[in-house]
Design a protein around this motif. Structure first.
Motif, mmCIF file in Angstrom:
data_model
loop_
_atom_site.group_PDB
_atom_site.id
_atom_site.type_symbol
_atom_site.label_atom_id
_atom_site.label_comp_id
_atom_site.label_asym_id
_atom_site.label_seq_id
_atom_site.Cartn_x
_atom_site.Cartn_y
_atom_site.Cartn_z
ATOM 1 N N LYS A 273 0.731 -1.124 -0.142
ATOM 2 C CA LYS A 273 -0.044 0.061 -0.117
ATOM 3 C C LYS A 273 0.849 1.382 0.144
ATOM 4 O O LYS A 273 2.071 1.338 0.803
ATOM 5 C CB LYS A 273 -0.772 -0.006 1.085
ATOM 6 C CG LYS A 273 -1.762 0.980 1.277
ATOM 7 C CD LYS A 273 -2.703 1.119 2.380
ATOM 8 C CE LYS A 273 -3.499 2.445 2.946
ATOM 9 N NZ LYS A 273 -4.554 2.290 3.854
ATOM 10 N N ALA B 282 -3.512 5.466 -2.398
ATOM 11 C CA ALA B 282 -4.534 4.946 -1.592
ATOM 12 C C ALA B 282 -5.471 6.282 -1.310
ATOM 13 O O ALA B 282 -6.752 5.886 -1.314
ATOM 14 C CB ALA B 282 -4.029 4.304 -0.490
ATOM 15 N N ASP B 283 -5.103 7.384 -0.921
ATOM 16 C CA ASP B 283 -5.799 8.379 -0.652
ATOM 17 C C ASP B 283 -6.755 8.838 -1.494
ATOM 18 O O ASP B 283 -7.536 9.717 -1.182
ATOM 19 C CB ASP B 283 -4.892 9.537 0.340
ATOM 20 C CG ASP B 283 -4.292 9.036 1.701
ATOM 21 O OD1 ASP B 283 -4.784 8.006 2.055
ATOM 22 O OD2 ASP B 283 -3.168 9.790 1.948
ATOM 23 N N GLU C 250 -14.250 7.356 -0.979
ATOM 24 C CA GLU C 250 -14.239 7.130 0.307
ATOM 25 C C GLU C 250 -14.934 5.653 0.324
ATOM 26 O O GLU C 250 -14.712 4.760 1.102
ATOM 27 C CB GLU C 250 -14.952 8.026 1.057
ATOM 28 C CG GLU C 250 -15.064 7.456 2.755
ATOM 29 C CD GLU C 250 -15.863 8.724 3.302
ATOM 30 O OE1 GLU C 250 -15.873 8.430 4.728
ATOM 31 O OE2 GLU C 250 -16.235 9.640 2.768
ATOM 32 N N ARG D 23 -12.823 2.855 -0.387
ATOM 33 C CA ARG D 23 -11.710 2.522 0.890
ATOM 34 C C ARG D 23 -12.678 1.688 1.913
ATOM 35 O O ARG D 23 -11.926 0.932 2.348
ATOM 36 C CB ARG D 23 -11.195 3.968 1.264
ATOM 37 C CG ARG D 23 -10.153 4.375 0.169
ATOM 38 C CD ARG D 23 -9.286 5.562 1.009
ATOM 39 N NE ARG D 23 -10.087 6.447 1.949
ATOM 40 C CZ ARG D 23 -10.493 7.465 1.476
ATOM 41 N NH1 ARG D 23 -10.287 7.948 0.146
ATOM 42 N NH2 ARG D 23 -11.063 8.382 2.285
ATOM 43 N N LEU E 97 -5.991 -2.149 -1.520
ATOM 44 C CA LEU E 97 -7.324 -2.821 -1.665
ATOM 45 C C LEU E 97 -7.218 -4.305 -1.952
ATOM 46 O O LEU E 97 -6.190 -4.728 -2.427
ATOM 47 C CB LEU E 97 -8.240 -2.189 -2.640
ATOM 48 C CG LEU E 97 -8.757 -0.665 -2.378
ATOM 49 C CD1 LEU E 97 -9.142 0.219 -3.530
ATOM 50 C CD2 LEU E 97 -9.760 -0.530 -0.966
#
Length: 323
Positions: free
Chosen positions: A55, A60-61, A65, A68, A112
């Protein structure tokens, strides 16, 4: 023995005897066998021991949402057998290939768990439209028409090839070379679009049109090619080169960009328009390019010649058909 198992065993046999080599400038050498492997070659069993990533927070950010929180990345992939891009392992059940490896690396980078949904090619876009998938990673070419509904993050160059019966004695460089010929494609692909346009160009020039046949499965066009029902099949270069090497009954008689004309085609991860995911995909692809894992995957499958230096979001694609 099933056809799928026969294909994978053919690869194992040829690799073990050293008849397959890694990618080169000649499309017929663009094969699913990495350099330096003379004994067992590429692993085509169900236990893949894939190259995995870790990751990366910056990428990833960027993930929306809702995805995530879910923790999984639902990836649409074609269920058709098209080695070395996506096909079945020796157990006739496990999907393997370069597309699966790259998709897994992207998911790892985004933190993920990859969840593959395999459907027929024509249902890939239906799956995106209905939100069955978060994205499709299955040898999809960027086109201007597709860009109206979808976003793209490129990860491989796109080249296509005409595959004919061995010893055919002809070459394809321009529309005139296919005038009056019977050529097959898969429906809904950029290959179909280019072939239709070439046929129309021939008619306008007073030449015979192309007789176009449609096959969705590789095994169907293989049989048609050997029986003489078609003169050639137009499909992705990696798949054509793989078949040339493993079957030994055909040859590549022409190669061109998947975007046609003077534009280099690009293969891309495909997401629904404005879903917010394409930026995350591009960031993840750029990371695996930079850390070297992307290059190792392409080398493993003999596709180093189709590597990109960076991922582009919505670059120029195959132009729309002129009305």
């Amino acid at each position: 023995m099933s056809v799928r198992r026969g294909i994978t065993l053919a690869l194992a046999t040829l690799t073990a005897t050293g008849l397959l080599t890694a990618c080169g400038s000649d499309p017929s050498s663009d094969l699913a066998a990495p350099k330096g492997h003379k004994d067992t070659g590429v692993n085509i069993g169900p236990d893949q021991d894939r190259i995995r990533g870790k990751k990366v927070a910056a990428a990833a950010d960027l993930v929306p949402e809702a995805i995530r929180k879910r923790g999984t990345l639902k990836i649409g992939a074609s269920a058709d057998a098209s080695p070395p891009l996506g096909f079945y392992a020796t157990d006739d059940t496990t999907r393997i290939g370069s597309e699966i490896d790259i998709a897994t690396l992207v998911a790892d980078t985004l933190g993920l768990k990859p969840q593959f949904e395999e459907v027929s090619w024509e249902n890939l876009f239906v799956g995106l439209d209905s939100a069955k998938f978060d994205a499709v990673l299955s040898n999809v070419t960027v086109t201007e028409e597709r860009k109206e509904k979808y976003d793209f993050a490129t990860y491989r160059l796109d080249n296509i090839a005409f595959e004919a019966k061995k010893g055919s004695g002809w070459k394809v460089k321009e529309p005139a070379d296919v005038a009056g010929r019977t050529i097959s494609v898969s429906s809904g692909t950029n290959q179909e679009k280019i072939l239709v346009e070439w046929s129309e160009e021939n008619v306008k020039a007073g030449r015979k049109p192309v007789e176009i046949k449609y096959f969705q499965k590789d095994t169907d066009y293989y049989l048609a090619l050997q029986s003489g029902r078609i003169d050639a099949h137009l499909g992705p270069s990696p798949t054509a080169a793989y078949h040339v090497a493993t079957a030994g009954q055909s040859e590549i008689v022409g190669q061109l960009s998947g975007a046609g004309g003077d534009l280099q085609g690009k293969i891309a991860a495909t997401t629904k328009k404005d879903s917010g995911l394409v930026e995350a995909y591009a960031a993840a692809i750029n990371h695996i390019v930079q850390d070297g894992s992307y290059g190792k995957v392409l080398e493993r499958w003999g596709l180093s010649g189709e590597a990109v230096e960076k991922s582009e979001i919505n670059p120029p694609g195959l132009p729309k058909t002129k009305s």
